[in-house]
Design a protein around this motif. Structure first.
Motif, PDB file in Angstrom:
ATOM      1  N   TYR A  85       0.810  -1.224   0.000  1.00 44.36           N
ATOM      2  CA  TYR A  85       0.000   0.000   0.000  1.00 44.36           C
ATOM      3  C   TYR A  85       0.841   1.271   0.000  1.00 44.36           C
ATOM      4  N   HIS A  86       1.842   1.324   0.888  1.00 40.63           N
ATOM      5  CA  HIS A  86       2.598   2.567   1.027  1.00 40.63           C
ATOM      6  C   HIS A  86       3.298   2.912  -0.288  1.00 40.63           C
ATOM      7  N   ALA A  87       3.948   1.907  -0.887  1.00 42.56           N
ATOM      8  CA  ALA A  87       4.684   2.146  -2.145  1.00 42.56           C
ATOM      9  C   ALA A  87       3.712   2.551  -3.257  1.00 42.56           C
ATOM     10  N   THR A  88       2.561   1.871  -3.321  1.00 44.80           N
ATOM     11  CA  THR A  88       1.589   2.176  -4.378  1.00 44.80           C
ATOM     12  C   THR A  88       1.066   3.604  -4.212  1.00 44.80           C
ATOM     13  N   MET A  89       0.715   3.949  -2.977  1.00 36.98           N
ATOM     14  CA  MET A  89       0.148   5.273  -2.706  1.00 36.98           C
ATOM     15  C   MET A  89       1.175   6.365  -2.973  1.00 36.98           C
ATOM     16  N   SER A  90       2.448   6.087  -2.675  1.00 36.56           N
ATOM     17  CA  SER A  90       3.489   7.096  -2.911  1.00 36.56           C
ATOM     18  C   SER A  90       3.545   7.468  -4.389  1.00 36.56           C
ATOM     19  N   LEU A 102     -11.161   6.952  -2.795  1.00 34.30           N
ATOM     20  CA  LEU A 102     -10.116   5.923  -2.753  1.00 34.30           C
ATOM     21  C   LEU A 102     -10.568   4.844  -1.773  1.00 34.30           C
ATOM     22  N   SER A 103     -10.636   3.589  -2.267  1.00 38.75           N
ATOM     23  CA  SER A 103     -11.041   2.500  -1.375  1.00 38.75           C
ATOM     24  C   SER A 103     -10.084   1.336  -1.556  1.00 38.75           C
ATOM     25  N   SER A 110      -6.064  -1.227  10.298  1.00 42.41           N
ATOM     26  CA  SER A 110      -5.304  -0.154  10.966  1.00 42.41           C
ATOM     27  C   SER A 110      -4.095   0.199  10.108  1.00 42.41           C
ATOM     28  N   SER A 111      -3.498  -0.806   9.478  1.00 42.08           N
ATOM     29  CA  SER A 111      -2.308  -0.572   8.641  1.00 42.08           C
ATOM     30  C   SER A 111      -2.659   0.277   7.419  1.00 42.08           C
ATOM     31  N   VAL A 112      -3.893   0.163   6.957  1.00 41.44           N
ATOM     32  CA  VAL A 112      -4.321   0.945   5.783  1.00 41.44           C
ATOM     33  C   VAL A 112      -4.341   2.424   6.151  1.00 41.44           C
ATOM     34  N   LEU A 113      -4.888   2.715   7.333  1.00 37.87           N
ATOM     35  CA  LEU A 113      -4.912   4.121   7.779  1.00 37.87           C
ATOM     36  C   LEU A 113      -3.481   4.611   7.976  1.00 37.87           C
ATOM     37  N   ARG A 114      -2.657   3.767   8.608  1.00 41.15           N
ATOM     38  CA  ARG A 114      -1.247   4.141   8.844  1.00 41.15           C
ATOM     39  C   ARG A 114      -0.539   4.457   7.523  1.00 41.15           C
ATOM     40  N   ASP A 115      -0.770   3.646   6.493  1.00 42.31           N
ATOM     41  CA  ASP A 115      -0.019   3.780   5.243  1.00 42.31           C
ATOM     42  C   ASP A 115      -0.618   4.788   4.257  1.00 42.31           C
ATOM     43  N   LEU A 116      -1.946   4.986   4.328  1.00 43.76           N
ATOM     44  CA  LEU A 116      -2.567   5.852   3.309  1.00 43.76           C
ATOM     45  C   LEU A 116      -2.851   7.271   3.796  1.00 43.76           C
ATOM     46  N   VAL A 117      -3.331   7.403   5.041  1.00 44.49           N
ATOM     47  CA  VAL A 117      -3.782   8.736   5.496  1.00 44.49           C
ATOM     48  C   VAL A 117      -2.693   9.811   5.381  1.00 44.49           C
ATOM     49  N   PRO A 118      -1.435   9.538   5.788  1.00 41.15           N
ATOM     50  CA  PRO A 118      -0.422  10.606   5.702  1.00 41.15           C
ATOM     51  C   PRO A 118      -0.156  11.065   4.265  1.00 41.15           C
ATOM     52  N   LEU A 119      -0.487  10.227   3.287  1.00 39.32           N
ATOM     53  CA  LEU A 119      -0.208  10.587   1.883  1.00 39.32           C
ATOM     54  C   LEU A 119      -1.453  11.064   1.144  1.00 39.32           C
ATOM     55  N   LEU A 120      -2.586  11.113   1.868  1.00 42.77           N
ATOM     56  CA  LEU A 120      -3.868  11.418   1.221  1.00 42.77           C
ATOM     57  C   LEU A 120      -3.955  12.897   0.823  1.00 42.77           C
ATOM     58  N   GLU A 122      -5.533  16.517  -0.167  1.00 43.54           N
ATOM     59  CA  GLU A 122      -6.725  17.282   0.194  1.00 43.54           C
ATOM     60  C   GLU A 122      -7.839  16.978  -0.822  1.00 43.54           C
ATOM     61  N   GLY A 123      -9.043  16.716  -0.337  1.00 44.94           N
ATOM     62  CA  GLY A 123     -10.179  16.547  -1.246  1.00 44.94           C
ATOM     63  C   GLY A 123     -10.365  15.124  -1.775  1.00 44.94           C
ATOM     64  N   VAL A 124      -9.431  14.210  -1.445  1.00 49.58           N
ATOM     65  CA  VAL A 124      -9.627  12.800  -1.834  1.00 49.58           C
ATOM     66  C   VAL A 124     -10.227  12.073  -0.630  1.00 49.58           C
ATOM     67  N   HIS A 125     -11.306  11.293  -0.886  1.00 51.38           N
ATOM     68  CA  HIS A 125     -12.033  10.647   0.210  1.00 51.38           C
ATOM     69  C   HIS A 125     -11.601   9.200   0.363  1.00 51.38           C
ATOM     70  N   LEU A 126     -11.115   8.842   1.559  1.00 53.19           N
ATOM     71  CA  LEU A 126     -10.665   7.467   1.801  1.00 53.19           C
ATOM     72  C   LEU A 126     -11.765   6.665   2.503  1.00 53.19           C
ATOM     73  N   VAL A 127     -12.208   5.567   1.847  1.00 59.29           N
ATOM     74  CA  VAL A 127     -13.234   4.692   2.439  1.00 59.29           C
ATOM     75  C   VAL A 127     -12.706   3.251   2.400  1.00 59.29           C
ATOM     76  N   PRO A 128     -11.927   2.843   3.412  1.00 62.25           N
ATOM     77  CA  PRO A 128     -11.361   1.500   3.383  1.00 62.25           C
ATOM     78  C   PRO A 128     -12.450   0.428   3.528  1.00 62.25           C
ATOM     79  N   GLY A 129     -12.237  -0.705   2.860  1.00 62.85           N
ATOM     80  CA  GLY A 129     -13.224  -1.795   2.922  1.00 62.85           C
ATOM     81  C   GLY A 129     -12.548  -3.142   2.928  1.00 62.85           C
ATOM     82  N   HIS A 130     -13.297  -4.144   3.387  1.00 60.96           N
ATOM     83  CA  HIS A 130     -12.758  -5.517   3.405  1.00 60.96           C
ATOM     84  C   HIS A 130     -13.885  -6.509   3.141  1.00 60.96           C
ATOM     85  N   PRO A 131     -13.922  -7.090   1.919  1.00 59.07           N
ATOM     86  CA  PRO A 131     -14.929  -8.126   1.674  1.00 59.07           C
ATOM     87  C   PRO A 131     -14.541  -9.411   2.398  1.00 59.07           C
TER      88      PRO A 131
END
Ligand SMILES: NC(=O)c1ccc[n+]([C@@H]2O[C@H](COP(=O)([O-])OP(=O)(O)OC[C@H]3O[C@@H](n4cnc5c(N)ncnc54)[C@H](O)[C@@H]3O)[C@@H](O)[C@H]2O)c1
Ligand SMILES: O=C(O)C(=O)C[C@]1(C(=O)O)C=C[C@@H](O)C=C1
Length: 300
Positions: A85-90, A102-103, A110-120, A122-131
């Motif tokens: 996630y971190h590398a992809t988001m970077s 962004l989902s 918790s790792s998704v928030l750790r890896d994505l939120v700092p790189l998010l 402004e104006g992009v909405h993060l909605v993490p999900g897990h099927p």
């Protein structure tokens, strides 16, 4: 009589990154239904996977460049192992459109928030999900559109997430035939540690133990495996990178459940050693009770 007009697509241009079991299942669903995205863009880091996605006609566009893949999209869904996630988001963050949702489908939250939120941005909405759906198979050939039907999808939007963005992702999963639950990331990680991650850890371990024994005794002990052991081998056949990443990214909750499990297993071992039939019967009965309630829930 006029037929009902088809529902408008939820996304104008949706990008799925990672076209394995889950990404390709979602892609098949999007293509089959036509009311999730007007245009579907696919990207994977593997050229072979992208070639296969083209052969299977899984998307409108298969784009080898991750930046070009997400550009102009109003929805992006990460379907890669959680360790990526971190590398992809970077790479993609600066190219996400303002207002984009962004989902993801990752098994740890918790790792998704750790890896994505700092790189998010402004104006992009993060909605993490897990099927809560899957199989032991991986790759684009393993996917199927009905994978999510009658399964749970857990969403873990951080507090303050745009309600319209949550609704868009919720509606996508409803159209997939899934039922939704919203919870916070830490609660999610605890639940999946016991119902998914620990069972996999036990399955991988029991297979390793049996394999060690076979090597020590130079005997093919596995030829005697009837259905009990076989049931463990099904989930133990799962993808290496995916499960390495899950274990490393749900460390705390998984180790807590492992400690509880180890205590309980030792208590049962002690009862076996001391011939405590009642304790043993109680544990077996609880197993039967859990199995019955799962079957009843499916019928409900
Ligand atoms: N398999 C399951 O049962 C299951 C169920 C629910 C959720 N998940 C989650 O879904 C995600 C995907 O799992 P899957 O089973 O589809 O895995 P998979 O191995 O079938 O597919 C993953 C794909 O991601 C690609 N990939 C890896 N790193 C990448 C990167 N940096 N950029 C672009 N592509 C990359 C791989 O080439 C591969 O094609 C994981 O996060 C997993 O935890 C899996
Ligand atoms: O059915 C399987 O083989 C699975 O492992 C699916 C399973 C699970 O443990 O239930 C695996 C990981 C996911 O994050 C969700 C579902």
């Amino acid at each position: 009589m006029a037929e009902d007009a088809p529902a408008a697509p939820l996304f104008r241009r949706l990008c799925i990154i990672g076209i394995g079991l889950i990404g390709s299942s979602l892609a098949r669903l999007v293509r089959e239904r036509g009311d999730i995205a007007a245009t579907l863009v696919l990207h994977d880091r593997s050229a072979d996977v992208m070639e296969r996605a083209r052969e299977l006609n899984l998307g409108d566009v298969v784009e080898p460049n991750p930046v070009r893949a997400v550009e102009h999209c109003d929805g992006v869904i990460l379907c890669v192992p959680v360790g990526a996630y971190h590398a992809t988001m970077s790479v993609i963050a600066a190219h996400l459109l303002p207002g984009c949702v962004l989902s993801d489908v990752g098994s740890t939250k918790s790792s998704v928030l750790r890896d994505l939120v700092p790189l998010l941005p402004e104006g992009v909405h993060l909605v993490p999900g897990h099927p809560m759906a899957g199989t032991e198979f991986s790759g684009p050939d393993a996917g199927f559109a009905a994978l999510f039907r009658e399964r749970w999808v857990i969403l873990t939007p951080p507090p303050g997430t745009d309600a319209a963005a949550v609704e868009r992702i919720s509606e996508m999963w409803r159209r997939a035939g899934a039922t939704l639950e919203v919870m916070d990331a830490a609660a999610h990680d605890k639940v999946v540690a016991i119902v998914s991650h620990l069972p996999h850890m036990i399955a991988f371990t029991i297979c390793s133990t049996a394999d060690d024994l076979a090597q020590e005794t130079r005997d093919n002990v596995l030829r005697f495996a009837a259905s009990g052991f076989r049931d463990f081998t099904r989930i133990a056949a799962s993808d290496v990178a995916m499960w390495r990443d899950i274990f490393l990214n749900n460390r705390e909750a998984l180790l807590e459940m492992l400690a509880r499990f180890t205590e309980d297993a030792q208590a049962l071992g002690r009862a076996v050693r001391w011939g405590e039939a009642e304790f043993i019967e109680d544990r077996i009965s609880r197993g039967r009770k859990v199995r019955r309630s799962l079957i009843e829930m499916k019928q409900a």
